[in-house]
Design a protein around this motif. Structure first.
Motif, mmCIF file in Angstrom:
data_model
loop_
_atom_site.group_PDB
_atom_site.id
_atom_site.type_symbol
_atom_site.label_atom_id
_atom_site.label_comp_id
_atom_site.label_asym_id
_atom_site.label_seq_id
_atom_site.Cartn_x
_atom_site.Cartn_y
_atom_site.Cartn_z
ATOM 1 N N GLN A 129 0.818 -1.206 0.000
ATOM 2 C CA GLN A 129 0.000 0.000 0.000
ATOM 3 C C GLN A 129 0.858 1.266 0.000
ATOM 4 O O GLN A 129 0.391 2.337 -0.407
ATOM 5 N N LEU A 166 -6.867 3.759 -7.930
ATOM 6 C CA LEU A 166 -6.061 3.195 -6.845
ATOM 7 C C LEU A 166 -6.846 2.132 -6.097
ATOM 8 O O LEU A 166 -7.963 2.385 -5.628
ATOM 9 N N ASN A 167 -6.250 0.943 -5.977
ATOM 10 C CA ASN A 167 -6.889 -0.173 -5.285
ATOM 11 C C ASN A 167 -6.337 -0.265 -3.860
ATOM 12 O O ASN A 167 -5.193 -0.658 -3.648
ATOM 13 N N GLY A 198 -2.160 0.471 -8.524
ATOM 14 C CA GLY A 198 -2.599 1.771 -8.977
ATOM 15 C C GLY A 198 -2.270 1.947 -10.444
ATOM 16 O O GLY A 198 -1.236 1.468 -10.924
ATOM 17 N N SER A 204 1.509 0.862 -10.716
ATOM 18 C CA SER A 204 2.370 0.670 -9.545
ATOM 19 C C SER A 204 3.031 -0.697 -9.586
ATOM 20 O O SER A 204 3.997 -0.948 -8.872
ATOM 21 N N MET A 236 1.711 6.866 -5.338
ATOM 22 C CA MET A 236 0.962 7.297 -6.522
ATOM 23 C C MET A 236 -0.074 8.349 -6.147
ATOM 24 O O MET A 236 -0.287 9.325 -6.877
ATOM 25 N N LEU A 237 -0.702 8.181 -4.987
ATOM 26 C CA LEU A 237 -1.673 9.167 -4.513
ATOM 27 C C LEU A 237 -0.994 10.512 -4.261
ATOM 28 O O LEU A 237 -1.435 11.558 -4.764
ATOM 29 N N ILE A 251 0.833 2.447 -3.436
ATOM 30 C CA ILE A 251 -0.405 3.173 -3.737
ATOM 31 C C ILE A 251 -0.310 4.586 -3.148
ATOM 32 O O ILE A 251 -0.715 5.576 -3.784
ATOM 33 N N ILE A 254 -6.595 8.472 -12.548
ATOM 34 C CA ILE A 254 -5.830 7.695 -11.579
ATOM 35 C C ILE A 254 -6.790 6.762 -10.870
ATOM 36 O O ILE A 254 -7.844 7.187 -10.374
#
Length: 528
Positions: free
Chosen positions: A338, A479-480, A522, A502, A344-345, A341, A477
């Protein structure tokens, strides 16, 4: 300011100087070490380096107890070393942001030495002195942020002085015009040396209640919280008069062109927004720590972003932070998958991101043996220490991970031989490569640097999707936040190109209608 100003388009990289690079073999990082690693920062793709305090200090709180606002502690080098750092950073088109600590000085600062000499001292009113309570004891119930009372008795003069943090950090009296003038002069000292801005430490503490009223009890206090939470700090911090103080700082910076003022503010969102000031005369960027404090769930983060965007004053510029020298590292909080992620966020949301050194390597929690604890807060209140997020940067697989030729002041991570810059910089799947690619995309696409933001509702509780757009360019974008895969509908007839994932191996693929998203993956998509 227009969106072309550097601090709106750029990414800030925080360096904790004790832990970045040691060049003189004492186990502690220094200014020459930062200069030595500027090529790395330029290669990584950041735009500004924020340097935590390097002023002369007894180091009771590792530099946040300042003994001279216009000097460099010998532990870190000299003013000449600082000037060289600024010059070399600017040569690489990197900006330099300096930590400024105006709320409190060191107990050994000459100002405080004069202030405590007698009640008649010309500098007595430079600090906050009060008589004991009528029955004896501290003047009120204010507590130190590091545990225990915030008042210390000076037996020689019979009065207490106030310290929001350690007793070695007496608070300055910002109601005194002479204090403001001296601090403005300190700002000019560094601005004249080429500094591009300041991050202002605990800016919401600068003014206190004029009547020194007791803080009310906090009904939500529990024993697992730091003692400071026992009372709501409504009179010891976040006073309305502080906005005038910040406006004064902004006025100093305004004389120097495009300089930035960033305020450290740990407050709820509605109070955070107030620090932009009337007509944006406050901090250019009140630091937004909401991602650190929000549960790591897609729905919670989505709601946070929407509320933050909606709450910004007109013309206010957003900013985002995942970690710093006072908070557990992001990989320690959410896990390594995570953390990708999270990267990326951070680097795709609207606004200026601040990246904490070592997070680009995925550094996590580094255990600190009891005999190596250095943080005074941990010694006062065990379990709340900040040493694990201040451990040395890991550069290579050699002795001391390339940080020093001596034993570092804090331990390295157990996986330092593999979690280091040299091992990760040429690996396509590494966290470091992920960060460098994300930073490259921010530079390549104005939509990511200064474009607009809108949420893309998908009805999937584990997925957070949003778009960034500018001049006809649209990036989506996705995101998981979960540990299951999903097929994500692309809600219009457009074709999309996967700019990056990602995970490895998906860049350049064309998709339409829907796209598969792996667990904890992501994607950044570009609309054709």
């Amino acid at each position: 300011m227009p969106e072309t100003v550097w601090w709106k388009r750029g990414t800030v990289y925080q360096v904790y100087p004790r832990s970045f690079q040691d060049t003189n073999g004492d186990g502690v990082g220094d200014l020459r070490g930062i200069t030595q690693r500027l090529d790395y920062l330029a290669w990584l793709g950041v735009d500004a380096v924020w340097i935590s305090p390097v002023y002369p200090s007894p180091m009771a709180d590792f530099g946040y107890d300042v003994a001279d606002y216009c000097g460099i502690d010998p532990l870190f080098g000299t003013l000449d070393d600082f000037d060289e750092l600024v010059a070399e950073a600017h040569r690489r088109r990197l900006k330099v942001i300096l930590d400024f600590v105006p709320n409190h000085s060191s107990i050994r600062h000459p100002w405080f030495t004069d202030s405590r000499a007698s009640r008649a001292s010309p500098r007595r009113d430079w600090y906050i002195w009060r008589d004991p309570a009528p029955g004896g004891g501290p003047p009120n119930n204010w507590l130190s942020n590091f545990g225990g009372p915030a008042w210390t008795l000076d037996p020689a003069t019979g009065q207490y002085y106030y310290h929001a943090f350690l007793a070695e950090q007496p608070d300055l009296n910002w109601r005194n015009p002479a204090v403001r003038a001296a601090m403005h002069d300190a700002l000019r000292f560094w601005l004249d040396r080429g500094v591009d801005g300041f991050r202002v430490d605990v800016i919401w503490h600068l003014m206190k209640d004029e009547g020194f009223r007791d803080n009310p009890e906090n009904p939500d206090f529990s024993a697992d919280l730091p003692e400071i939470n026992r009372f709501a700090q409504v009179y010891s911090a976040d006073r309305p008069e502080v906005l005038d103080v910040i406006a004064g700082m902004r006025a100093v910076l305004r004389d120097y062109g495009e300089r930035v003022l960033i305020g450290e503010i740990y407050l709820p969102m509605e109070r955070l927004m107030a620090y932009y000031g009337p007509d944006l005369t406050g901090a250019d960027m009140p630091f937004n720590f909401q991602l650190i404090q929000t549960p790591w769930r897609a729905d919670a983060v989505c709601e946070l972003v929407e509320n933050y965007e909606a709450g910004l004053p007109e013309g206010g510029w957003p900013n985002w932070v995942l970690g710093n020298h006072d908070q557990p590292r992001i990989a320690a909080r959410v896990g390594e998958l995570q953390a990708r992620i999270a990267a990326m966020l951070l680097l795709t949301l609207r606004g200026t991101p601040t990246l904490y050194y070592g997070d680009e390597l995925g550094l996590g929690h580094v255990p600190i043996p009891p005999e190596r604890v250095r943080d005074p807060w941990e010694r006062n209140e065990p379990g709340h220490g900040r040493d694990p997020e201040r451990t040395p940067m890991q550069w290579d697989a050699g002795p001391q991970a390339g940080f020093s030729t001596a034993e570092p002041w804090l331990p390295l991570s157990e996986d330092a031989t593999t979690r280091n810059v040299d091992a990760m910089r040429d690996t396509a799947t590494s966290m470091l490569t992920l960060h460098r690619r994300l930073l490259g995309l921010r530079r390549e696409h104005a939509a990511l640097a200064v474009g607009g933001y809108r949420t893309v509702p998908l009805g999937l509780p584990e997925i957070f999707a949003y778009e960034r757009f500018e001049d006809g360019t649209v990036l989506r974008i996705v995101l998981n936040f979960g540990d299951a895969g999903h097929t994500i509908p692309l809600t219009d007839a457009s074709a999309w190109t996967i700019l990056m994932s990602s995970h490895a191996g998906r860049s350049g693929a064309r998709v339409s209608g829907a796209v598969d998203l792996a667990p904890a993956e992501g994607l950044i998509l570009l609309r054709a």
